[in-house]
Motif scaffolding. Structure first.
Motif, PDB file in Angstrom:
ATOM      1  N   GLY A 441      -0.996  -7.862  -5.579  1.00 60.68           N
ATOM      2  CA  GLY A 441      -1.798  -7.242  -4.530  1.00 60.68           C
ATOM      3  C   GLY A 441      -2.990  -8.064  -4.096  1.00 60.68           C
ATOM      4  N   THR A 442      -3.379  -9.073  -4.890  1.00 62.57           N
ATOM      5  CA  THR A 442      -4.508  -9.922  -4.500  1.00 62.57           C
ATOM      6  C   THR A 442      -4.237 -10.586  -3.162  1.00 62.57           C
ATOM      7  N   GLU A 443      -3.017 -11.061  -2.967  1.00 68.41           N
ATOM      8  CA  GLU A 443      -2.657 -11.766  -1.739  1.00 68.41           C
ATOM      9  C   GLU A 443      -2.636 -10.832  -0.521  1.00 68.41           C
ATOM     10  N   GLN A 444      -2.741  -9.510  -0.783  1.00 72.99           N
ATOM     11  CA  GLN A 444      -2.840  -8.523   0.295  1.00 72.99           C
ATOM     12  C   GLN A 444      -4.229  -7.898   0.352  1.00 72.99           C
ATOM     13  N   ALA A 445      -5.171  -8.430  -0.431  1.00 76.10           N
ATOM     14  CA  ALA A 445      -6.571  -7.962  -0.454  1.00 76.10           C
ATOM     15  C   ALA A 445      -6.681  -6.506  -0.872  1.00 76.10           C
ATOM     16  N   PHE A 446      -5.884  -6.085  -1.855  1.00 73.40           N
ATOM     17  CA  PHE A 446      -5.988  -4.710  -2.351  1.00 73.40           C
ATOM     18  C   PHE A 446      -7.421  -4.438  -2.802  1.00 73.40           C
TER      19      PHE A 446
END
Length: 606
Positions: A441-446
């Motif tokens: 989820g980091t790559e989606q800015a969760f």
């Protein structure tokens, strides 16, 4: 596929394959990605790119759009339902993961760390996987053994290694004490009412179960069923008190008795023998490449050494020369690295609050030396060079439990200016010493945040507990502002060996080109360029980020005077915003370059 009730039934010679996927030459070359299987993918998404890069149109869950944020919390009733969904299994599975290997490969991930996949106590919602009831079976809600084999096969086809999260320290809540959940007190044992049946009732004898016993009841394999397999001393309340932290339960998760004695004369229990054989089985069956071992701090050194030796020898025997063992070893560096060297584990996770130091350095609330000195002070572990740390520490800034934050959990992007600094912290993680790991989820800015773990365990696939307080939309978008930038940084890391294996130096900076010093926190918050070099042989790579989210900062940055001369240049390898393509080297403080870093940005020059 055959099911086993005892490790004695497993014939590894029958399961072994003719050829196994070879281990990597160097694990520090890898970029890890940690995911909770239940929260990653349910294989029902639509309009994402498949493993070959083709758009999928057969799924039912549409991609997230900005207007979907908050669609699960429109009313108090909706909000309560969304929150409750976060405490239960949400539907992620192995088939879903298999369908997203291409997504991770395009991001640049080279090793996937998967949360425990083994069978959980049926009556409990241990969606995270840490409540194991059967160490020889896959949790049915996740899929089957065949599904795990397929995940590993597809990953290997994409050049990605698979690391399974495993537990030796404890089982799930497989039995009940006579009078509720006691707490550890002076090492006394407590009477046990019995093993739990499939519905959770503690009505079964606390002893070896009969051959036709319900596979959903008690604990399996049979080698773990004897009463002496468990310490039976109640839950830990003082997490650093010896021997409580070795002998107590993790809340309701039951502590397994590993044996007795010191490091050199440790006598291994039948339970630990059984676990070692069970985990050999999973290596032989699935061709996995490593284990992340949970709660190593809470195991005896002799037990950890025994397990490490067993697994390493077996892996070498089948051709996996560098099967990796990562231990979760909370505490300081001395404890961590003594544990590594005494037990044979390869790397440590969770030491010295690395996530805290990394997060708040990038946001300007920590001295750079707080983070970089973790790797510089090698004398503390009797090593001649800090380069030793490059493959002994797994570094990450977000994770699934955030013990450090107590009752105020929050992903990096949930905090002040989190999104503004996301590329900067990813850049720091990927290009400083250690084996970098990104949390799903980091790559989606969760941006999950709340008073319990559930809020930092949002689903990627939507369902009833999606990220950004959403439901029924998925987050496998590769064209957001962050995914491509992270992929670019990983590509530079892959191309530049000093970023993976080189020495590391925090660099002095100057505003006027005359007075140089290390950046430091002078007030409540630091607005500065923070720069460091990775050097291997005669090659220097310079990295930097800007802790000011609003303003570009230009500063002179020291570089190695033995490798550079006035008139030489550094060339831009990556920049998250506007920056010079070429940096001339000038004779300042030995040698220095004039570096410009965009607001909250990250750059690499070489």
């Amino acid at each position: 596929m055959k099911k086993y009730k005892s490790v004695a039934e497993v014939d590894l010679s029958e399961i072994r394959q003719s050829g196994y996927f070879p281990s990597p030459l160097a694990w520090e070359d890898q970029v890890l990605y940690f995911l909770l299987l239940d929260r990653f993918s349910d294989n029902r998404e639509n309009a994402f790119l498949d493993n070959q890069g083709n758009k999928v149109s057969s799924g039912t869950t549409k991609p997230f759009q900005p207007e979907d944020a908050g669609n699960a919390v429109l009313t108090p009733e909706d909000t309560a339902a969304w929150r409750e969904a976060g405490t239960r299994f949400t539907g992620g599975n192995l088939k879903g993961l298999a369908s997203k290997i291409g997504y991770l490969a395009r991001l640049g991930i080279t090793a996937i760390w998967i949360s425990p996949v083994f069978k959980q106590v049926v009556s409990q919602e241990t969606y995270h996987g840490y409540g194991i009831q059967d160490f020889l079976e896959i949790e049915p809600r996740f899929g089957s053994k065949e599904d795990l084999i397929e995940v590993v096969k597809i990953a290997h086809q994409h050049g990605i290694y698979i690391i399974l999260d495993i537990i030796l320290n404890h089982s799930g809540d497989v039995y009940a004490y006579e009078n509720g959940q006691p707490v550890y007190q002076n090492g006394q044992t407590y009477p046990v009412r019995g093993y739990r049946t499939a519905d959770g009732s503690p009505f079964l004898p606390f002893d070896t179960l009969t051959g036709n016993a319900d596979p959903d009841a008690g604990i399996w394999p049979a080698e773990l069923q004897k009463a002496e397999s468990f310490t039976q001393k109640g839950k830990i309340t003082h997490w650093d008190d010896y021997p409580e932290f070795l002998e107590g339960d993790f809340e309701s998760l039951k502590d397994i008795h590993h044996g007795t004695g010191g490091l050199e004369d440790f006598v291994v229990s039948d339970a630990l023998h059984g676990l070692a054989e069970a985990y050999k089985y999973w290596i032989a069956l699935t061709d996995i490449d490593g284990f992340r071992i949970d709660t190593v701090k809470h195991m005896e050194l002799g037990a950890t050494r025994f397990f490490s030796s067993c697994i390493k020898e077996f892996a070498v025997a089948i051709g996996k020369e560098n099967f990796y063992l990562i231990g979760e070893i909370t505490g300081g560096r001395r404890r961590a690295f003594e544990t590594l060297e005494l037990t044979g584990l390869d790397a440590a996770l969770g030491i010295d609050d690395i996530p805290d130091k990394m997060e708040y350095l990038v946001k300007g609330y920590r001295n750079p030396s707080d983070y970089f000195s973790l790797f510089r002070n090698s004398e503390l572990v009797q090593k001649d060079s800090h380069v030793w740390f490059r493959n002994k520490v797994v570094t990450l800034f977000d994770d699934h439990d955030q013990v450090r934050k107590g009752g105020n959990k929050a992903r990096f992007c949930a905090g002040e200016s989190g999104r503004d600094f996301l590329i900067a912290i990813v850049g720091l993680n990927l290009t400083s010493l250690g084996i970098p790991c990104l949390y799903y989820g980091t790559e989606q800015a969760f941006d999950g945040a709340g008073d319990s773990d559930r809020y930092i365990r949002e689903t990627m696939f939507g369902g009833k507990f999606g990220a950004f307080r959403s439901k029924d939309v998925h987050f496998f978008k590769e064209d957001n502002p962050y995914f491509p930038e992270i992929a670019r940084i990983i590509a530079v890391r892959k191309a530049c060996i000093p970023l993976r294996r080189g020495r590391q130096y925090l660099r002095q900076i100057s505003g006027d080109g005359e007075t140089f010093g290390y950046p430091s926190l002078g007030g409540e918050r630091m607005h500065s360029v923070v720069a460091w070099s990775r050097i291997l042989n005669d090659t220097e790579i310079l990295c930097a980020f800007n802790t000011d989210p609003q303003n570009t900062i230009t500063a002179w940055v020291t570089v190695d005077y033995t490798l550079h001369r006035s008139g030489g240049v550094f060339r831009r390898l990556y920049a998250s915003g506007e920056s010079a393509e070429i940096l001339p080297v000038e004779p300042r403080n030995g040698c220095a370059v004039l570096l410009t870093v965009p607001p909250g940005g990250f750059v690499i020059y070489g």
